[in-house]
Design a protein around this motif. Structure first.
Motif, short mmCIF file in Angstrom:
data_model
loop_
_atom_site.label_atom_id
_atom_site.label_comp_id
_atom_site.label_asym_id
_atom_site.label_seq_id
_atom_site.Cartn_x
_atom_site.Cartn_y
_atom_site.Cartn_z
N LEU A 72 0.82 -1.21 0.00
CA LEU A 72 0.00 0.00 0.00
C LEU A 72 0.86 1.26 0.00
O LEU A 72 1.78 1.39 0.80
CB LEU A 72 -0.92 0.00 1.23
CG LEU A 72 -1.89 1.18 1.36
CD1 LEU A 72 -2.89 1.18 0.21
CD2 LEU A 72 -2.62 1.11 2.71
N LEU B 299 -3.53 5.28 0.66
CA LEU B 299 -4.84 4.65 0.56
C LEU B 299 -5.85 5.61 -0.05
O LEU B 299 -5.99 6.75 0.39
CB LEU B 299 -5.32 4.21 1.94
CG LEU B 299 -6.67 3.48 2.00
CD1 LEU B 299 -6.64 2.20 1.18
CD2 LEU B 299 -7.05 3.19 3.44
N ALA C 258 -7.31 -8.70 7.55
CA ALA C 258 -5.98 -8.10 7.70
C ALA C 258 -5.33 -8.70 8.93
O ALA C 258 -5.93 -8.73 10.01
CB ALA C 258 -6.08 -6.57 7.85
N SER D 144 -11.75 -3.98 1.07
CA SER D 144 -10.28 -4.01 1.11
C SER D 144 -9.74 -2.71 1.68
O SER D 144 -8.79 -2.70 2.47
CB SER D 144 -9.72 -4.25 -0.29
OG SER D 144 -10.10 -5.50 -0.79
N SER E 273 -7.70 -2.23 5.08
CA SER E 273 -6.39 -1.55 5.00
C SER E 273 -6.31 -0.43 6.02
O SER E 273 -5.28 -0.23 6.68
CB SER E 273 -6.17 -1.01 3.59
OG SER E 273 -6.20 -2.03 2.62
N VAL F 158 1.59 -2.44 4.53
CA VAL F 158 0.33 -3.16 4.34
C VAL F 158 0.42 -3.86 2.99
O VAL F 158 0.54 -3.20 1.95
CB VAL F 158 -0.88 -2.22 4.40
CG1 VAL F 158 -2.18 -3.02 4.31
CG2 VAL F 158 -0.86 -1.41 5.69
N TYR G 22 -2.57 0.38 -3.96
CA TYR G 22 -1.54 -0.66 -3.84
C TYR G 22 -0.61 -0.63 -5.05
O TYR G 22 -1.04 -0.43 -6.19
CB TYR G 22 -2.19 -2.04 -3.69
CG TYR G 22 -2.67 -2.30 -2.30
CD1 TYR G 22 -1.84 -2.92 -1.36
CD2 TYR G 22 -3.94 -1.90 -1.89
CE1 TYR G 22 -2.27 -3.14 -0.06
CE2 TYR G 22 -4.39 -2.12 -0.59
CZ TYR G 22 -3.54 -2.74 0.32
OH TYR G 22 -3.97 -2.95 1.62
#
Length: 275
Positions: A126, A129, A198, A227, A231, A242, A262
């Motif tokens: 990541l 984000l 996660a 997702s 995250s 991440v 990502y």
């Protein structure tokens, strides 16, 4: 070069903890697997733990947590032949190997076994984000969701990793929740429509997976939304790396993960022995 087979996790940790923690991105699978063993009740399925040494210095390792394949992310290429021969003697029931493609394929070839490439993935990390705008909201799963999570885990594995060992799915989900992993659910109009897990951070690293949307709820952005929610949970837990793996045969998932921030790192491959 020589190899040491460790009879206890404590012995293996003493030799490898600092090494594995120094590169948590490459060693993501080993770090989470070993943490699960440390904090879960003992089972009859003891891990296979091997270190490789050159002039007294640890230069790599190979582990397996049954019933899953060997993990070759930390396997040094010069030790591949030694590793394959030793693994055949001490762990003949191993079903295969996974890891960065150069290492896992070299190990699979060195075994002399017939094998099939069961999974090709790309590892992502990541960056920044980007929360998608999707109808609904996220929440964390609780013990009351365990039965559903077990059903969804079985469906995910059947679709994405059909070679995966058959484990009691509901118990696996209950154990994961107790370990503190973040199980994110996306809810739309009162219906649970997507799920993402996660892991609890290890050495600053968290890994997402599985990520699953039932077929009837796909193409609405729920996978991206859940997702991103998972995250953010990982970032809130203090994770600095991440990570996730996306199946390279699924261009949709790869594009979704990139849209939420990502960035691709490396390609991994999983090989299973043919019987």
């Amino acid at each position: 070069m020589d190899a040491v087979v460790h009879a206890t996790l404590e012995s293996f940790d003493a030799a490898t903890h600092d090494r594995l923690s120094a590169d948590p991105v490459r060693n993501t699978v080993a770090l989470t697997s070993l943490d699960r063993i440390r904090r879960s009740p003992a089972t009859d399925l003891l891990p296979t733990l091997i270190t490789f040494h050159d002039n007294g210095e640890v230069i790599g390792s190979l582990i397996r947590t049954p019933p899953w394949p060997f993990q070759a992310a930390d396997l040094p290429l010069p030790a591949v032949e030694l590793a394959a021969n030793l693994a055949a003697r001490i762990d003949p029931d191993a079903p295969g190997v996974t890891g960065p493609r150069d290492r896992s394929e070299a190990f699979a070839t060195a075994t002399g076994k017939n094998y099939t490439e069961s999974l090709t993935t790309r590892q992502y990390r990541l960056g920044t984000l980007a929360q998608p705008t999707v109808e609904g909201a996220g929440r964390l799963a609780t013990e009351e969701d365990v039965e559903l999570l077990g059903t969804w885990r079985e469906a995910f594995l059947s679709e994405a990793v059909p070679e995966a060992p058959n484990e009691p799915a509901t118990e696996a989900m209950r154990a994961s929740l107790r370990l503190g992993n973040g199980h994110a659910l996306w809810v739309s109009n009162g219906t649970l429509v997507a799920w993402a897990v996660a892991s609890l951070p290890q050495a600053g690293m968290t890994r997402l997976g599985p990520v699953y949307t039932p077929p009837e709820h796909r193409k609405h952005g729920y996978g991206a939304a859940v997702s991103a929610f998972a995250s953010q949970w990982a970032l809130n837990q203090g994770a600095t790396d991440v990570l996730l793996f996306a199946d390279l045969t699924n261009p949709v998932s790869n594009s979704i993960y990139q849209r939420i921030g990502y960035q691709p790192l490396d390609d991994w491959a999983e090989f299973w022995w043919k019987h």
